[in-house]
Design a protein around this motif. Structure first.
Motif, PDB file in Angstrom:
ATOM      1  N   LYS A   1       0.819  -1.216   0.000  1.00  0.00           N
ATOM      2  CA  LYS A   1       0.000   0.000   0.000  1.00  0.00           C
ATOM      3  C   LYS A   1       0.852   1.266   0.000  1.00  0.00           C
ATOM      4  O   LYS A   1       0.496   2.285   0.610  1.00  0.00           O
ATOM      5  CB  LYS A   1      -0.963   0.012   1.198  1.00  0.00           C
ATOM      6  CG  LYS A   1      -1.948  -1.147   1.210  1.00  0.00           C
ATOM      7  CD  LYS A   1      -2.896  -1.069   2.392  1.00  0.00           C
ATOM      8  CE  LYS A   1      -3.870  -2.234   2.387  1.00  0.00           C
ATOM      9  NZ  LYS A   1      -4.788  -2.196   3.552  1.00  0.00           N
ATOM     10  N   GLY A   2       2.033   1.187  -0.642  1.00  0.00           N
ATOM     11  CA  GLY A   2       2.877   2.366  -0.772  1.00  0.00           C
ATOM     12  C   GLY A   2       3.758   2.667   0.415  1.00  0.00           C
ATOM     13  O   GLY A   2       4.471   3.677   0.404  1.00  0.00           O
TER      14      GLY A   2
ATOM     15  N   LYS B   1      -0.147   2.507   7.835  1.00  0.00           N
ATOM     16  CA  LYS B   1      -0.496   2.627   6.419  1.00  0.00           C
ATOM     17  C   LYS B   1      -0.833   1.274   5.806  1.00  0.00           C
ATOM     18  O   LYS B   1      -1.708   1.164   4.931  1.00  0.00           O
ATOM     19  CB  LYS B   1       0.663   3.278   5.660  1.00  0.00           C
ATOM     20  CG  LYS B   1       0.341   3.623   4.211  1.00  0.00           C
ATOM     21  CD  LYS B   1       1.444   4.467   3.593  1.00  0.00           C
ATOM     22  CE  LYS B   1       1.047   4.943   2.194  1.00  0.00           C
ATOM     23  NZ  LYS B   1       2.079   5.837   1.605  1.00  0.00           N
ATOM     24  N   GLN B   2      -0.151   0.234   6.260  1.00  0.00           N
ATOM     25  CA  GLN B   2      -0.314  -1.084   5.647  1.00  0.00           C
ATOM     26  C   GLN B   2      -1.534  -1.841   6.150  1.00  0.00           C
ATOM     27  O   GLN B   2      -2.176  -2.571   5.398  1.00  0.00           O
ATOM     28  CB  GLN B   2       0.948  -1.923   5.891  1.00  0.00           C
ATOM     29  CG  GLN B   2       2.175  -1.377   5.185  1.00  0.00           C
ATOM     30  CD  GLN B   2       3.427  -2.140   5.545  1.00  0.00           C
ATOM     31  OE1 GLN B   2       3.861  -3.007   4.801  1.00  0.00           O
ATOM     32  NE2 GLN B   2       4.007  -1.836   6.694  1.00  0.00           N
TER      33      GLN B   2
ATOM     34  N   LYS C   1       6.962   2.757   2.656  1.00  0.00           N
ATOM     35  CA  LYS C   1       8.372   2.680   2.286  1.00  0.00           C
ATOM     36  C   LYS C   1       9.093   1.510   2.930  1.00  0.00           C
ATOM     37  O   LYS C   1      10.102   1.033   2.417  1.00  0.00           O
ATOM     38  CB  LYS C   1       9.072   3.996   2.652  1.00  0.00           C
ATOM     39  CG  LYS C   1       8.621   5.182   1.799  1.00  0.00           C
ATOM     40  CD  LYS C   1       9.410   6.432   2.149  1.00  0.00           C
ATOM     41  CE  LYS C   1       8.982   7.602   1.257  1.00  0.00           C
ATOM     42  NZ  LYS C   1       9.751   8.842   1.573  1.00  0.00           N
TER      43      LYS C   1
END
Length: 443
Positions: free
Chosen positions: A277-278, A339-340, A280
């Protein structure tokens, strides 16, 4: 081992005096030579002598030895078995010698504990050897070996075991802590409150011991502490599985759901690589995968990402041991986890906090509370004690209860890892199906 247990138990003593001289005027030269040969062969076998000394506490020729042990509380008997298992420490030949001795030399006083110890000590690669042991020249050893294989390797006897007060089923259940009954309703989809409590108590004993040992191991890295924790859990859950099977049989349960839980430590290089999901970086120390199976059908793997943080030692303090007042939180790690997936948690390693051995807090709550305290880079240990749940509570009633865990396919694939870093089996509860037929009685 046989020589130490039956011929020279004195040589098992760590302070044993080994014969050096052949001056025995009343013995033949052959006897003198044999005696010295035995002494020279046994003296350097430090590990074998240590294990023999432990076995003699149960199987010794002095009648009071075994009586003292079997009359002690269940926790003491469990500690004895655990001590024996640790002393063997992966030596498969020694382990098999111990199992044979337990099944051979136990008498009416010590049989139950010896049989339980044999089940607890046996490992997966002993299955074929146990089948061979079922041809042992001593008939009672053959029966006992078959019973171990039935209990340990899901090879049930065609005739159900008699559930006597001193039977193996009761020994397994009591030593693992399921000796009490409860009228409470089940709290999870597992559907059995006694099973839930058995799982919870097993985890509690492990996490509290880890917290008590933190003074000795707290300077190790988070990944090593985490790996050690789950390795110990995996070992205890192998014992737990036997107790759960015994509990179901003793209760005549019509069926049991099956749970397979695995864990995988994430190495440093992988943790720093791109996540999903982008994100890093992956930012997880551990991937916890729960694969629930109900009535033979998988409900789908679920993943929870775990980030571990430890409390650092305050080396400047005048009185030791002393620890920092807060845990360090890396903001980039925390944000990548958020985020994930929403299914991520923090494990906090340190001395016992708020009565919890390993406090567990969802990542979102870590973010909320740490940012409330300041920049979000520090999380006060007092806040951890208040806001957390114990590992036993969280693992039993969230992870296994399926109230946490992300089924997102790309996360599952990422968590599974590549060849060479596959998840380890942690908990397996076999499915038990029983057909109940009601037919008209014959006159």
């Amino acid at each position: 081992m046989q020589t130490l247990l039956r011929a020279r138990p004195d040589y098992a003593d760590p302070r044993a005096t080994f014969e050096r001289s052949g001056d025995r005027s009343k013995e033949s030269e052959t006897a003198i030579g044999a005696r010295l040969e035995v002494a020279r062969a046994i003296e350097p076998l430090t590990k074998v002598r240590e294990v023999a000394a432990i076995l003699l506490e149960l199987l010794g020729t002095s009648g009071s030895w075994g009586d003292n042990l079997v009359s002690r509380p269940a926790e003491v008997r469990a500690a004895y078995v655990d001590t024996l298992r640790i002393a063997i420490a992966g030596d498969f030949a020694l382990r098999r010698a111990v199992i044979e001795a337990l099944l051979w030399f136990a008498d009416s006083r010590t049989a139950d504990l010896a049989q339980f110890a044999a089940v607890a000590v046996a490992e997966a690669d002993d299955r074929l050897w146990l089948i061979e042991l079922e041809t042992h020249p001593i008939r009672m050893v053959r029966y006992a070996a078959r019973a171990v294989r039935a209990a340990k390797f899901a090879a049930p006897l065609t005739v159900p075991a008699l559930t006597t007060g001193g039977g193996l089923i009761q020994s397994l259940a009591v030593i693992e802590g399921s000796g009490t009954t409860t009228e409470e309703p089940a709290r999870t989809w597992l559907g059995d409150r006694a099973v839930e409590q058995l799982i919870e108590r097993t985890i509690t004993s492990v996490e509290m011991q880890f917290a008590r040992d933190y003074e000795a191991h707290g300077d190790e890295g988070e990944d090593r502490i985490l790996s050690s924790l789950f390795t110990t859990l995996a070992m205890r859950f192998s014992f737990l599985d036997n107790a759960l099977e015994a509990l179901a049989r003793a209760a005549s349960a019509p069926r049991r759901a099956a749970v397979s839980m695995r864990y995988r430590n994430v190495d440093r290089s992988e943790e720093g690589k791109a996540g999903i999901k982008g994100a890093k970086s992956f930012s997880a120390d551990l991937c916890l995968i729960v694969d629930p199976i109900l009535d033979g059908i998988s409900l789908g793997r679920r993943v929870t990402l775990v980030q571990a943080k430890r409390l650092y030692r305050d080396h400047a303090a005048a009185i030791q041991p002393a620890w920092d007042s807060s845990f360090a939180i890396k903001l980039n790690q925390r944000r990548a986890l958020q985020k994930q997936t929403a299914s991520s948690v923090y494990f906090f390693h340190g001395p016992p906090l708020g009565g919890r051995g390993v406090p567990v807090i969802p990542t979102q709550l870590v973010a909320d509370l740490s940012e409330h305290q300041g920049s979000g880079a520090q999380f006060a240990r007092a806040a951890v004690a208040l806001a957390s749940r114990s590992l036993a509570d969280w693992l039993t009633y969230d992870a296994l209860a399926l109230r946490v865990g992300d089924p997102y396919a790309k996360l599952v694939e990422k968590a599974e890892g590549r060849p060479g870093s596959l998840a380890r089996h942690l908990l397996g509860i076999p499915t038990v199906e029983v057909d109940i037929v009601i037919a008209k009685r014959r006159e």
